[in-house]
Design a protein around this motif. Structure first.
Motif, PDB file in Angstrom:
ATOM      1  N   ASP A  61       0.848  -1.196   0.000  1.00 21.17           N
ATOM      2  CA  ASP A  61       0.000   0.000   0.000  1.00 21.17           C
ATOM      3  C   ASP A  61       0.883   1.245   0.000  1.00 21.17           C
ATOM      4  OD1 ASP A  61      -2.346  -1.410   0.035  1.00 21.17           O
ATOM      5  OD2 ASP A  61      -2.805  -1.041   2.157  1.00 21.17           O
ATOM      6  N   TYR A  62       0.539   2.195  -0.837  1.00 25.16           N
ATOM      7  CA  TYR A  62       1.180   3.512  -0.833  1.00 25.16           C
ATOM      8  C   TYR A  62       0.189   4.476  -0.191  1.00 25.16           C
ATOM      9  CZ  TYR A  62       4.756   1.742  -4.024  1.00 25.16           C
ATOM     10  OH  TYR A  62       5.783   1.027  -4.587  1.00 25.16           O
ATOM     11  N   ILE A  63       0.602   5.105   0.887  1.00 28.07           N
ATOM     12  CA  ILE A  63      -0.316   5.941   1.651  1.00 28.07           C
ATOM     13  C   ILE A  63       0.112   7.398   1.594  1.00 28.07           C
ATOM     14  CG2 ILE A  63      -1.019   4.101   3.234  1.00 28.07           C
ATOM     15  CD1 ILE A  63       0.955   5.274   5.271  1.00 28.07           C
ATOM     16  N   LYS A 358      -0.054  12.080  10.071  1.00 34.59           N
ATOM     17  CA  LYS A 358      -1.171  11.148  10.181  1.00 34.59           C
ATOM     18  C   LYS A 358      -1.435  10.499   8.824  1.00 34.59           C
ATOM     19  CE  LYS A 358      -6.152  11.080  11.191  1.00 34.59           C
ATOM     20  NZ  LYS A 358      -7.319  11.916  11.589  1.00 34.59           N
ATOM     21  N   ALA A 359      -1.511   9.174   8.797  1.00 30.65           N
ATOM     22  CA  ALA A 359      -1.855   8.460   7.565  1.00 30.65           C
ATOM     23  C   ALA A 359      -3.338   8.690   7.273  1.00 30.65           C
ATOM     24  CB  ALA A 359      -1.569   6.970   7.715  1.00 30.65           C
ATOM     25  N   VAL A 360      -3.639   9.170   6.052  1.00 30.73           N
ATOM     26  CA  VAL A 360      -5.021   9.553   5.765  1.00 30.73           C
ATOM     27  C   VAL A 360      -5.656   8.759   4.633  1.00 30.73           C
ATOM     28  CG1 VAL A 360      -4.814  11.879   6.702  1.00 30.73           C
ATOM     29  CG2 VAL A 360      -4.195  11.466   4.310  1.00 30.73           C
ATOM     30  N   SER A 365      -2.076   0.747  -4.464  1.00 28.89           N
ATOM     31  CA  SER A 365      -1.861  -0.519  -3.768  1.00 28.89           C
ATOM     32  C   SER A 365      -1.424  -1.567  -4.778  1.00 28.89           C
ATOM     33  CB  SER A 365      -3.139  -0.967  -3.047  1.00 28.89           C
ATOM     34  OG  SER A 365      -2.903  -2.138  -2.287  1.00 28.89           O
ATOM     35  N   LEU A 366      -0.240  -2.143  -4.550  1.00 34.59           N
ATOM     36  CA  LEU A 366       0.331  -3.141  -5.446  1.00 34.59           C
ATOM     37  C   LEU A 366       0.617  -4.414  -4.660  1.00 34.59           C
ATOM     38  CD1 LEU A 366       2.949  -0.903  -7.325  1.00 34.59           C
ATOM     39  CD2 LEU A 366       0.602  -1.430  -8.028  1.00 34.59           C
ATOM     40  N   GLY A 382      -7.673   4.740  -3.073  1.00 34.52           N
ATOM     41  CA  GLY A 382      -8.559   5.814  -2.645  1.00 34.52           C
ATOM     42  C   GLY A 382      -9.203   5.596  -1.297  1.00 34.52           C
ATOM     43  N   GLN A 383      -8.995   4.442  -0.681  1.00 34.74           N
ATOM     44  CA  GLN A 383      -9.600   4.173   0.625  1.00 34.74           C
ATOM     45  C   GLN A 383      -9.019   5.082   1.699  1.00 34.74           C
ATOM     46  OE1 GLN A 383      -9.326   0.127   1.902  1.00 34.74           O
ATOM     47  NE2 GLN A 383     -10.785  -0.656   0.398  1.00 34.74           N
TER      48      GLN A 383
END
Length: 386
Positions: A61-63, A358-360, A365-366, A382-383
């Motif tokens: 996941d890229y956040i 803060k991770a938002v 996501s790969l 987009g989640q």
């Protein structure tokens, strides 16, 4: 002789000198400057590298991390190469010089840290780098400054009360099956159950250390466990709880020295606390029973001089400290993958000046083990991070 009122010929307009076209290098420099400012003050992308936050966040996941949430910090290490972190890729040279260290200040943010926020921070115990260049960790804040934290049978308690559960925390199980097969491994992997130690990430069969029966060791949320119990190929599903030799504060100085608490507690991953979380301005009385809780705070995080450890007590200037005033706020964090996360249970509190943001949101996501046809986990893009 011409009349003085006669019109004189208008001189031709003088053309302004042409501006030289901006070079490609100039545009790149402006773009790099803009990226540096945005990454420092507003948002920065991060890759989730480990399974410690599964099932809420997955490897690959890229956040997007908001630095506006709690306010950006002024740099502590000003002599560093822009857009590089710790080392120069391909060369291994440090990308910074620690010769100049500045006091840091946090600019106003959108609000304070709240329980269950997913935090990105610099890991406190990594002493080989300055604080603002230590490795980024991603964990969930479960207790705030002034709270008392505990775990009972894996359930989070704050100030003596059960705490609300956020995200999709998972624990470990052993699934007993009659005939393990690659098809069963694929079926488990389809439920985001992954063994990152194996090629392809597929769970592999193992023996239950308690019963000696064949099956799969799994980490998954309770909802997935309930679903597995209803599958015909699962004969039994048993919760497991791995034991560890020692946790914080029995280990007072994780991975730095061998300092241990004079009064061992012998807490475990699912049975932990109660542990008070320090807050700014709090005055604590120190004794051999609690000195290990505050050793890192006094000796490292708050930059006190001539601090040592002797006979289970904190010493300063050669004398035992019996009282100390906390200088900043601290937080207690857990990974959502409760049995596969190196978090505050191991190394203690997160100092406020180590918070990054803060991770938002998950913006990409790969799946690290999927082929290109199934590489993109479209359903996750987009989640919002819960």
């Amino acid at each position: 002789m011409p009349s003085p009122l006669a019109e004189r010929p208008t001189p031709p307009p003088v053309a302004a000198p042409a501006r030289p076209p901006r070079s490609g290098l100039g545009w790149l420099l402006w773009l790099a400057l803009l990226l540096v400012v945005v990454r420092w003050a507003a948002f920065e992308p991060y890759l989730v590298p480990s399974a410690s936050m599964e099932h809420s966040l997955l490897v690959g996941d890229y956040i997007l991390v908001s630095k506006l949430a709690y306010g950006p910090r002024t740099p502590q290490t000003p002599l560093q190469m822009p857009l590089l972190f710790q080392r120069v890729p391909g060369l291994g040279w440090p990308s910074y010089s620690a010769r100049v260290q500045l006091p840091t200040y946090r600019l106003p943010g959108l609000g304070p840290v709240r329980r269950n926020d997913v935090l990105v921070f610099h890991v406190p115990h990594e002493q080989q780098h300055p604080a603002d260049l230590r490795t980024h960790y991603l964990k969930r804040c479960v207790a705030l400054p002034g709270d008392t934290f505990a775990l009972r049978q894996g359930r989070v308690f704050v100030n003596g009360q059960p705490a609300p559960v956020a995200g999709a925390p998972q624990t470990s199980y052993f699934a007993e099956v009659a005939n393990p097969s690659p098809e069963l491994g694929q079926a488990l992997h389809a439920r985001y159950i992954t063994d990152y130690t194996q090629p392809g990430g597929l769970p592999t069969p193992a023996l239950d250390p308690e019963t000696g029966r064949l099956g799969y060791a799994l980490n998954c949320p309770a909802a997935v466990a309930d679903s597995l119990r209803r599958q015909p190929y699962v004969q039994a599903l048993r919760p497991t709880s791995p034991r560890v030799a020692a946790l914080f504060p029995d280990v007072a100085d994780f991975r730095v020295s061998g300092i241990r608490s004079a009064v061992p507690r012998r807490w475990q991953l699912d049975e932990y606390g109660p542990l008070p979380v320090p807050r700014q301005g709090q005055v604590v009385a120190l004794s051999p029973a609690n000195a290990a809780i505050y050793y890192k705070i006094i000796a490292q995080y708050e930059h006190n001089k001539e601090v040592t450890w002797l006979n289970g007590m904190v010493y300063q200037h050669g004398r035992p400290l019996t009282q100390y005033t906390i200088k900043q706020n601290y937080y207690f964090v857990l990974g959502d993958n409760r049995h596969d996360s190196e978090d505050s249970r191991f190394w203690g509190f997160v100092p406020e000046d180590h918070l990054v943001g803060k991770a938002v949101r998950v913006w990409l996501s790969l799946d690290p083990y999927a082929g290109w046809r199934h590489k993109f986990r479209w359903e996750r893009m987009g989640q919002a991070v819960e």
